[in-house]
Scaffold this motif. Structure first.
Motif, short mmCIF file in Angstrom:
data_model
loop_
_atom_site.label_atom_id
_atom_site.label_comp_id
_atom_site.label_asym_id
_atom_site.label_seq_id
_atom_site.Cartn_x
_atom_site.Cartn_y
_atom_site.Cartn_z
N VAL A 20 -12.71 -14.15 5.68
CA VAL A 20 -12.26 -15.30 4.89
C VAL A 20 -12.50 -16.61 5.63
O VAL A 20 -12.90 -17.60 5.04
CB VAL A 20 -10.73 -15.17 4.62
N ARG A 48 -7.99 3.39 6.55
CA ARG A 48 -6.65 2.81 6.67
C ARG A 48 -6.46 2.31 8.10
O ARG A 48 -6.96 2.90 9.05
CB ARG A 48 -5.57 3.87 6.38
N SER A 66 -3.56 -0.83 10.06
CA SER A 66 -2.16 -1.24 10.03
C SER A 66 -1.72 -1.49 8.59
O SER A 66 -2.36 -2.23 7.85
CB SER A 66 -2.00 -2.53 10.84
N ARG A 94 -0.82 -5.33 8.16
CA ARG A 94 -1.87 -6.34 8.16
C ARG A 94 -2.98 -6.01 7.16
O ARG A 94 -3.52 -6.88 6.51
CB ARG A 94 -2.48 -6.48 9.56
N GLY A 103 -3.07 -3.47 4.64
CA GLY A 103 -2.80 -2.90 3.32
C GLY A 103 -3.53 -1.58 3.15
O GLY A 103 -3.10 -0.55 3.64
N HIS A 104 -4.67 -1.63 2.48
CA HIS A 104 -5.47 -0.42 2.28
C HIS A 104 -6.95 -0.80 2.34
O HIS A 104 -7.30 -1.97 2.16
CB HIS A 104 -5.11 0.24 0.96
N GLU A 116 -9.50 -0.48 0.42
CA GLU A 116 -10.12 -1.08 -0.76
C GLU A 116 -9.91 -2.61 -0.74
O GLU A 116 -10.80 -3.38 -1.10
CB GLU A 116 -9.44 -0.49 -2.00
N TYR A 117 -8.74 -3.00 -0.30
CA TYR A 117 -8.40 -4.42 -0.18
C TYR A 117 -9.33 -5.10 0.84
O TYR A 117 -9.87 -6.18 0.59
CB TYR A 117 -6.93 -4.52 0.24
N ASP A 149 -12.76 -5.44 -0.59
CA ASP A 149 -12.83 -6.55 -1.54
C ASP A 149 -12.96 -7.89 -0.82
O ASP A 149 -13.69 -8.78 -1.27
CB ASP A 149 -11.59 -6.56 -2.45
N ILE A 150 -12.25 -8.05 0.29
CA ILE A 150 -12.36 -9.29 1.07
C ILE A 150 -13.79 -9.47 1.55
O ILE A 150 -14.40 -10.53 1.41
CB ILE A 150 -11.40 -9.28 2.29
N LEU A 159 -0.78 6.17 -0.86
CA LEU A 159 -0.79 5.28 0.32
C LEU A 159 0.49 5.43 1.15
O LEU A 159 1.53 5.86 0.63
CB LEU A 159 -0.95 3.83 -0.13
N TYR A 160 0.40 5.07 2.42
CA TYR A 160 1.55 4.86 3.31
C TYR A 160 2.44 6.09 3.52
O TYR A 160 3.64 5.97 3.71
CB TYR A 160 2.40 3.68 2.81
N MET A 165 -2.77 -11.62 -3.11
CA MET A 165 -3.47 -10.73 -2.19
C MET A 165 -3.66 -11.35 -0.80
O MET A 165 -4.05 -10.67 0.14
CB MET A 165 -4.84 -10.32 -2.77
N ARG A 171 0.69 -10.86 2.33
CA ARG A 171 1.33 -9.56 2.30
C ARG A 171 2.76 -9.72 2.78
O ARG A 171 3.02 -10.38 3.78
CB ARG A 171 0.57 -8.58 3.19
N PHE A 213 2.01 -6.72 -1.80
CA PHE A 213 1.39 -8.00 -2.18
C PHE A 213 2.14 -8.64 -3.35
O PHE A 213 1.77 -9.73 -3.79
CB PHE A 213 -0.06 -7.77 -2.62
N TYR A 270 8.20 -8.93 9.44
CA TYR A 270 7.03 -8.75 10.30
C TYR A 270 6.41 -10.09 10.65
O TYR A 270 6.24 -10.92 9.79
CB TYR A 270 6.01 -7.87 9.56
#
Ligand SMILES: [Zn+2]
Lengths: 457, 246
Positions: free
Chosen positions: A121, A139, A141, A144, A146-147, A149-150, A153-154, B17-18, B125, B128, B153, B246
């Protein structure tokens, strides 16, 4: 007027380098932080090398960048890089400041930058790499990243359209990045140890992107890394432009095949993780126009950095220090898997509590249930010492992974953990530390070393 | 346990997830007789054939949310019928939004849930939100502390007057940072933004849920160790000196 700001930022940053030197302060990132403070769009105006190579991805980007840096240096280039600094915008800014004259001219023809995925970014609007290597996406953290795919996308949004991508075809998440960009793919053909079905807890791309049926694999290494296809609609992972073939772990060699021929390369480390790093580096250099012969000669001269440095023989015992990134389930699973396949009986000191988090909140432990602690449920692992603030969580996780309770021992403080070792004959003791406990890891390892030397009964 | 308890996991291929799926693994490890069925994006959901005792859905990616909504839309009437009939649902993380209304993104795009509950979500997005979570769970005579994590998000907001929540927040945000009621509850539908292995982190809650779905008073897998970790965490999160964000 912004250009004036840029020069003020550049000179202030240049002065700060002198000041840091005089006061013997170590602050590789400081000049970049300062410059960005004075001129937020510093990267836009900063002089850049003619040719820019970027390396990004969740895992392997540091190792691969270092390897590429060594090889480009062997070729006589004075490569501008961010090896000593951070891989975010301030680290890149610092490198450009170091690499520029006070008149704002770049002193280097080639730049090689490791770039944190999320920093796209702040970096790519102002810097257009000629080549970008994408090692893989997984995957990381939870807080920081997320996942994946995110993160993908960035990257898609910010990678410049003119950048040519060198992408891991065996990571379908990476394959989906920036679909409009020109690209080549690398991967590794079927090899020994491959499986067909994912055995890991994390599997971040399970469905066909076209029809949503379950993906299958011609061969799979770990998690989603392998050659995927859809048995229903015919969707297939991309073909390799650069294919790793004939992996020979006994001889530590691999061939990399492309349209123009095949090169014979030296492996630096036997883990599949690292074999990918080698293939990716070859693919990038081939793309830059180097011949197989030339790249082979680079590999011959590469130092086997780090692969055995963490291992130390003390009498009949061995002490092994390994980084197992805290809060990164994917990377830690790789370490657990690696340990479980190595020969010999073992003891492990698990220092996976995040030390940094203890200072301002409490660690988010969700990652423990994304991480394959099941790999530690092995006959050859005789004792696991749990320590630090999250030891109760680690204990429950290991019990749920099937590790018998009698194999677990405890110590509140990490530094006392070595006292819980059994130190049997031919013992292999693994000290697993995190990125924010490197110092503590060294102190714990030093204590283990003393105990091993002391020849406790 | 007189009859077989059946748990249906919705879309484990994308809603995973998670460490969320450990919730169901933990119930299965605690009570091996439980039957776990998986409903996938392709094919008919298991609940259309036989109503399960518990339906679980975990955290998804944003694209995953869209796929889940697209798939479940055709079964909305049945889902509403099950909620009204008191079938148990446990929905964690942003899977909650699948059952809500509009999701508005700061980038201008918009998604929409199944519109079963009158809530809407705001998504950013680039921001977070991360926090620890401490709350009370009260259900009739039962009351317990809840600990966990939030990492998201989005936040959700009630369209009109706030409805019933799942937890009463002590520290951390509720359904959104402005309210203390966390999650969405209707009858036995429990939807919470708390992510990850909620049931492993909160053994009393796991025991309560097992009893609710008809498994009786079950001794959890490694209950002693789970309780030890839980009690330590409740103490840690209750300590004002423990930072929460965080
Ligand atoms: Zn398909």
């Amino acid at each position: 007027m912004e250009i004036l700001r840029y020069y003020i930022a550049l000179w202030a940053a240049k002065l700060s380098i002198v000041a840091l030197k005089i006061t013997k302060h170590n602050g590789t990132n400081f000049p970049g932080v300062l410059a960005l403070k004075i001129c937020p769009r510093f990267l836009k105006y900063a002089a850049k090398p003619e040719k820019i190579i970027a390396v990004t991805g969740t895992n392997g980007k540091t190792t691969t960048s270092n390897m590429l840096l060594d090889m480009l240096t062997m070729d006589g280039h004075n490569v501008l890089n961010n090896k000593m600094g951070s891989n975010i915008n301030s680290g890149i800014a610092s490198s450009l400041i170091y690499g520029s004259t006070i008149f704002g001219k770049c002193k280097h023809k080639v730049g090689l930058f490791e770039i944190d995925e999320r920093s796209a970014v702040r970096v790519f609007p102002y810097m257009k790499p000629d080549y970008m290597l994408i090692t893989n996406l997984s995957r990381d953290s939870i807080m920081r990243n997320g996942h994946p795919e995110y993160i993908g996308d960035i990257l898609t949004k910010y990678i410049p359209k003119e950048t040519k991508l060198v992408v891991n075809a065996d990571c379908l998440i990476s394959c989906g990045i920036a679909p409009e960009n020109e690209r080549v793919y690398f991967g590794i053909e079927e090899m020994e140890g491959d499986i067909k079905e994912c055995i890991n807890l994390i599997n971040d791309i399970q469905i066909c992107p076209d029809c949503h049926n379950k993906l299958e694999y011609e061969y799979l290494r770990y998690n989603h890394i392998g050659k995927a296809y859809c048995p229903v609609c015919g969707f297939k992972a991309p073909e390799y432009d650069y294919a790793g073939v004939n992996v020979n772990v006994a001889d530590m060699t691999i061939d990399v095949k492309d349209a123009e021929g095949t090169g014979h390369y030296k492996l630096l480390n036997e883990s599949v993780f690292n074999i990918y790093n080698v293939v990716s580096a070859v693919a990038l250099l081939r793309q830059m126009g180097y011949s197989h012969e030339k790249i082979e000669s680079f590999f011959e001269k590469l130092n086997i950095v780090g692969s055995r440095l963490h291992e130390e023989k003390i009498g009949d015992k061995t002490l092994i220090k390994l980084l197992a990134k805290e809060k990164n389930a994917f990377a830690t699973s790789r370490v657990f898997d690696y340990i479980s396949t190595l020969p010999g009986d073992k003891e492990i000191i698990l220092m996976n509590s995040c030390q940094g988090d203890m200072k301002h909140w409490s660690e988010n432990t969700c990652w423990l249930y994304d991480c394959d602690f099941e790999f530690l449920n092995q006959d050859c692992i005789k004792n696991i010492v749990l320590c630090g603030p999250r030891r109760l969580d680690h204990k429950l996780r290991l019990l749920l992974a099937g590790v018998p309770e009698e194999k677990l021992s405890y110590s509140e403080k990490e530094i006392d953990a070595p006292d819980q070792l059994k130190l049997f004959e031919n013992d292999n003791v693994y000290v697993l530390y995190g990125t924010d406990s490197i110092g503590l890891g060294n102190r714990v390892a030093a204590k283990v070393r003393e105990l091993m030397k002391g020849g406790r009964d | 346990m007189d009859k077989t308890i059946r748990i249906e996991v919705l879309f484990p291929e994308i809603a995973n997830l998670y460490g969320d799926l450990e919730n169901i693994s933990y119930l299965k490890k605690s009570c091996p007789e439980i039957e776990v069925a998986e409903t996938h994006l392709v094919g008919e959901p298991c609940f259309m054939e036989k109503t399960p005792d518990l339906i679980y859905m975990g955290t998804l990616t944003e694209r995953g949310q869209r796929l889940a909504v697209e798939k479940l839309a055709q079964y909305k009437a049945k889902i509403v019928e099950m909620i009204e009939a008191g079938v148990h649902f446990l929905v964690t993380g942003n899977a909650l939004e699948v059952f809500g209304g509009k999701i508005t993104d700061t980038n201008g795009s918009e998604d929409c849930g199944l519109e079963i509950f009158p809530i809407h979500a705001k998504r950013d997005m680039m921001k977070r939100f991360n926090s620890l979570y401490l709350a009370k769970f009260v259900d009739g005579e039962t009351a317990m502390d809840i600990v966990g994590y939030k990492s998201q998000f989005t936040h959700s907001y009630w369209d009109g007057e706030a409805g019933e929540g799942v937890f009463d927040t002590v520290r951390g945000p509720g359904l959104n940072p402005e309210i203390t009621k966390e999650g969405v509850r209707r009858n036995n539908f429990l939807g919470t933004y708390v992510i990850g292995p909620v049931l492993v982190l909160n053994p009393p809650f796991a025991k309560w849920l097992l009893k609710e779905i008809g498994a009786g008073d079950v001794e959890l897998a490694f209950e002693k160790e789970a309780m030890e970790a839980y009690e330590a965490r409740v103490k840690e999160y209750s300590d004002e000196n423990t930072g929460f964000y965080y």
